[in-house]
Write an enzyme that holds these catalytic residues in place. Structure first.
Site, PDB file in Angstrom:
ATOM      1  N   LYS A  30      42.504  42.304  50.858  1.00 30.61           N
ATOM      2  CA  LYS A  30      43.062  40.778  50.717  1.00 30.61           C
ATOM      3  C   LYS A  30      44.090  41.033  49.445  1.00 30.61           C
ATOM      4  CE  LYS A  30      40.746  37.652  48.179  1.00 30.61           C
ATOM      5  NZ  LYS A  30      41.414  37.173  47.212  1.00 30.61           N
ATOM      6  N   ASN A  31      43.419  41.265  48.365  1.00 27.21           N
ATOM      7  CA  ASN A  31      44.325  41.381  47.236  1.00 27.21           C
ATOM      8  C   ASN A  31      45.719  42.246  47.135  1.00 27.21           C
ATOM      9  OD1 ASN A  31      42.388  39.660  46.287  1.00 27.21           O
ATOM     10  ND2 ASN A  31      41.658  41.039  44.700  1.00 27.21           N
ATOM     11  N   ARG A 101      44.696  30.413  44.761  1.00 33.51           N
ATOM     12  CA  ARG A 101      45.382  30.535  43.410  1.00 33.51           C
ATOM     13  C   ARG A 101      46.281  31.715  43.433  1.00 33.51           C
ATOM     14  NH1 ARG A 101      43.553  28.951  38.732  1.00 33.51           N
ATOM     15  NH2 ARG A 101      44.398  30.827  38.047  1.00 33.51           N
ATOM     16  N   CYS A 125      39.040  26.302  38.598  1.00 35.31           N
ATOM     17  CA  CYS A 125      38.480  27.333  39.642  1.00 35.31           C
ATOM     18  C   CYS A 125      37.013  27.321  39.451  1.00 35.31           C
ATOM     19  CB  CYS A 125      39.155  28.494  39.440  1.00 35.31           C
ATOM     20  SG  CYS A 125      38.573  29.816  40.217  1.00 35.31           S
ATOM     21  N   ARG A 130      40.806  30.296  34.452  1.00 34.93           N
ATOM     22  CA  ARG A 130      41.884  31.202  35.264  1.00 34.93           C
ATOM     23  C   ARG A 130      43.232  30.645  34.953  1.00 34.93           C
ATOM     24  NH1 ARG A 130      39.848  33.182  40.922  1.00 34.93           N
ATOM     25  NH2 ARG A 130      41.377  34.865  40.292  1.00 34.93           N
ATOM     26  N   ASP A 318      34.923  41.847  40.950  1.00 33.22           N
ATOM     27  CA  ASP A 318      34.486  41.291  42.300  1.00 33.22           C
ATOM     28  C   ASP A 318      33.258  41.953  42.925  1.00 33.22           C
ATOM     29  OD1 ASP A 318      36.889  39.656  42.075  1.00 33.22           O
ATOM     30  OD2 ASP A 318      38.202  40.819  43.302  1.00 33.22           O
ATOM     31  N   ARG A 410      37.429  33.059  53.160  1.00 31.47           N
ATOM     32  CA  ARG A 410      38.853  33.435  52.413  1.00 31.47           C
ATOM     33  C   ARG A 410      39.048  34.938  52.386  1.00 31.47           C
ATOM     34  NH1 ARG A 410      38.734  31.711  46.974  1.00 31.47           N
ATOM     35  NH2 ARG A 410      40.551  33.061  47.052  1.00 31.47           N
TER      36      ARG A 410
HETATM   37  C1  UD1 Z   1      42.625  39.301  40.607  1.00 29.67           C
HETATM   38  C2  UD1 Z   1      42.132  39.255  41.863  1.00 29.67           C
HETATM   39  C3  UD1 Z   1      40.788  38.769  41.709  1.00 29.67           C
HETATM   40  C4  UD1 Z   1      40.061  39.505  40.739  1.00 29.67           C
HETATM   41  C5  UD1 Z   1      40.600  39.691  39.425  1.00 29.67           C
HETATM   42  C6  UD1 Z   1      40.177  40.340  38.396  1.00 29.67           C
HETATM   43  C7  UD1 Z   1      44.118  38.812  43.321  1.00 29.67           C
HETATM   44  C8  UD1 Z   1      44.596  37.857  44.351  1.00 29.67           C
HETATM   45  N1  UD1 Z   1      42.808  38.373  42.875  1.00 29.67           N
HETATM   46  O1  UD1 Z   1      42.817  37.685  40.075  1.00 29.67           O
HETATM   47  O2  UD1 Z   1      40.037  38.926  43.247  1.00 29.67           O
HETATM   48  O3  UD1 Z   1      38.694  39.067  40.449  1.00 29.67           O
HETATM   49  O4  UD1 Z   1      41.985  39.978  39.716  1.00 29.67           O
HETATM   50  O5  UD1 Z   1      39.997  41.374  38.714  1.00 29.67           O
HETATM   51  O6  UD1 Z   1      44.582  39.832  43.180  1.00 29.67           O
HETATM   52  N2  UD1 Z   1      44.272  35.545  32.280  1.00 29.67           N
HETATM   53  C9  UD1 Z   1      44.979  34.886  31.456  1.00 29.67           C
HETATM   54  N3  UD1 Z   1      46.156  34.361  31.466  1.00 29.67           N
HETATM   55  C10 UD1 Z   1      46.772  34.712  32.621  1.00 29.67           C
HETATM   56  C11 UD1 Z   1      46.285  35.415  33.490  1.00 29.67           C
HETATM   57  C12 UD1 Z   1      44.798  35.793  33.404  1.00 29.67           C
HETATM   58  O7  UD1 Z   1      44.150  34.293  30.291  1.00 29.67           O
HETATM   59  O8  UD1 Z   1      47.911  34.297  32.716  1.00 29.67           O
HETATM   60  C13 UD1 Z   1      42.843  35.960  32.131  1.00 29.67           C
HETATM   61  C14 UD1 Z   1      41.859  35.219  33.430  1.00 29.67           C
HETATM   62  O9  UD1 Z   1      41.481  34.133  32.780  1.00 29.67           O
HETATM   63  C15 UD1 Z   1      40.939  36.362  33.398  1.00 29.67           C
HETATM   64  C16 UD1 Z   1      41.703  37.601  33.134  1.00 29.67           C
HETATM   65  O10 UD1 Z   1      42.811  37.471  32.420  1.00 29.67           O
HETATM   66  O11 UD1 Z   1      40.078  36.257  32.273  1.00 29.67           O
HETATM   67  C17 UD1 Z   1      42.022  38.521  34.191  1.00 29.67           C
HETATM   68  O12 UD1 Z   1      42.564  37.798  35.335  1.00 29.67           O
HETATM   69  P1  UD1 Z   1      43.630  38.095  36.206  1.00 29.67           P
HETATM   70  O13 UD1 Z   1      43.598  39.651  36.423  1.00 29.67           O
HETATM   71  O14 UD1 Z   1      44.945  37.578  36.135  1.00 29.67           O
HETATM   72  O15 UD1 Z   1      42.928  37.576  37.660  1.00 29.67           O
HETATM   73  P2  UD1 Z   1      43.812  37.295  38.996  1.00 29.67           P
HETATM   74  O16 UD1 Z   1      45.104  38.011  38.921  1.00 29.67           O
HETATM   75  O17 UD1 Z   1      43.810  35.632  39.183  1.00 29.67           O
END
Ligand code: UD1
Length: 443
Positions: A30-31, A101, A125, A130, A318, A410
């Site tokens: 998925k990711n 998201r 979320c 997030r 995950d 999902r």
């Molecule tokens: C992706 C994965 C999700 C997985 C997560 C962590 C996808 C579609 N989803 O989510 O399944 O659980 O990585 O491995 O690939 N953060 C900030 N600011 C930002 C972005 C992130 O503070 O602009 C923080 C988040 O709140 C979190 C951490 O960084 O604490 C990691 O999040 P992130 O790697 O961005 O998660 P996703 O990419 O949303």
């Protein structure tokens, strides 16, 4: 028997305890699939993606692209053709972004291709706040002007050439989709972009491989420094989506928790290194092939294992819910610490209702193994929490009914079909069928 349940929403019913056996084919990730689908926005030419998983999030991604004017074709099973020849809109609306998201991943490609983009802020979320500040900051450093208005991120390129400018971008936190968004935008920028403290997840590397096949010049994907030399345009390509390491890990934990022996097929074993190490610590015998993993836990009770989630290549957040379940029925006690998302323990309360002995201390769960869990009605709250509950239902004695399973749909491709083919007593029923079953049981 009556408990409040959501009418008209599918449920999963499991009669445990079950053993599972045989082999299971793992679907595309998925990711990986989601960013790849959105990468199609970067070129007028068709992008053909194979090994696309059958998931609600993929449907949402395709609906979003449809809104933007992208032509989509479903070919023979598991393959799609996506062509963003002429885009009719640069706006990703709230109703689609709020359900997924990862829709934020249209921001970088739309901006780079059209010079403007409007993407709804994803909002709250279940697993934490997030934020997307790192996505915005990175694009601003490349010359985008971004304002937040009426709940939307409104981005525009205001450089003299009308193109984003290569930049050195340091990510304050390791962000998977943040890295992907900036990497996609940078493919069409003027000059070279360097992303420091980049996410090293295999899905980021898979995206880079596809972008390079489309004519991008990306090096260093899979390390914490990615270099992207901007090009004027990208072209079409064909790309095979990598296997879903989280789906594979979930089936392996299902086998370990039910003391079974299984093979997961069509996987990339080294993507699961951290998870396999923990399964071995729990007592599983693991054997690796080129594209399969065998796990044997027959006749052995798992041992509780300490888990600390962290970005790849460390243990994935995950897989946290699934290992809390495993520890719940293991010998001994162990801590599971969630370091990525602040509110990702909602499965704990549901597992406690099934008899699990878990104490929550801040972002650590202290799990004391018990002899067995008991089936109960439980509620899925988010994608991976739901997976933990499905595994709990397989292990528990008696009937477990999981409500709100749209969360599972999902991200898990036909989980109940795959588990029932392996001997799990698991079925999906509609909300209406379930009401009828309750009425019949009440006589
Ligand atoms: C992706 C994965 C999700 C997985 C997560 C962590 C996808 C579609 N989803 O989510 O399944 O659980 O990585 O491995 O690939 N953060 C900030 N600011 C930002 C972005 C992130 O503070 O602009 C923080 C988040 O709140 C979190 C951490 O960084 O604490 C990691 O999040 P992130 O790697 O961005 O998660 P996703 O990419 O949303």
């Amino acid at each position: 028997m009556f408990f409040p349940c959501t009418i008209n929403v599918d449920k999963i019913i499991i009669n445990g305890p079950c053993k599972i056996t045989g082999s299971v084919k793992i679907s595309g990730a998925k990711n990986a699939a989601l960013p790849l689908i959105f990468a199609s926005l970067l070129t007028e030419e068709p992008l053909r993606l194979t090994n696309i998983p059958h998931l609600q999030d993929v449907t949402t991604a395709m609906s979003l692209l449809g809104r933007l004017g992208v032509k989509l074709e479903l070919n023979e099973q598991l393959s799609i053709n996506v062509q963003a020849k002429a885009l009719s809109s640069c706006r990703a609306p709230y109703e689609l972004v709020k359900t997924m998201r990862a829709s934020i991943l249209v921001l970088g490609p739309l901006l780079a291709r059209l010079g403007e983009a409007e993407v709804s802020l994803p909002g709250g979320c279940a697993i934490g706040t997030r934020p997307v500040n790192l996505h915005i900051k990175g694009l601003e450093e490349m010359g985008a002007r971004i304002v937040i208005e009426e709940g939307y991120i409104k981005a525009r390129i205001e450089t003299p050439s009308g193109r984003l400018q290569g930049a050195r971008i340091f990510m304050d936190m390791v962000s998977v989709t943040g890295t992907e968004n900036i990497m996609m935008a940078a493919t069409l920028a003027e000059g070279t972009t360097i992303i420091e403290n980049a996410a090293r997840e295999p899905e980021v590397t898979d995206l880079a491989v596809c972008l390079n096949a489309m004519g991008a010049k990306i090096s260093g994907a899979g390390t914490s420094e990615i270099t992207i030399e901007g090009v004027e345009q990208l072209h079409g390509a064909t790309h095979h989506v990598i296997a879903d390491r989280i789906e594979a890990g979930t089936f392996l934990v299902a086998a370990a928790a039910t003391r079974s022996k299984i093979r997961v097929r069509q996987v990339i074993p080294h993507h699961l290194d951290a998870v396999l190490k923990k399964l071995e610590e729990a007592g599983a015998v693991i054997e690796l092939g080129d594209d399969y993993i065998d796990l044997d836990m027959q006749g052995r009770k798992p041992r509780a294992v300490t888990i600390d989630t962290a970005p790849y290549p460390a243990f994935p957040t995950d897989m946290q819910a699934q290992f809390i379940l495993l520890n719940s029925v293991a010998d001994g006690s162990a801590t599971v610490t969630e370091n990525i998302f602040e509110n990702r323990f909602m499965h704990v309360q549901e597992l406690q209702r099934m008899g699990a002995n878990i104490e929550l201390k801040g972002h650590t769960a202290v799990v004391h193994g018990v002899e067995h869990l008991n089936g109960a009605p439980v509620m899925a709250t988010d994608l991976r929490a739901s997976a933990g509950l499905v595994l709990a239902g397989l292990v528990a004695k008696g009937e477990t009914v999981i409500d709100r399973i749209y969360h599972i749909d999902r991200g898990y491709d036909c989980i109940e079909e795959k588990l029932s083919q392996m001997g799990g007593e698991i079925q999906r029923v509609s909300g209406r069928q379930y009401q009828q079953m309750l009425a019949a049981a009440a006589g």
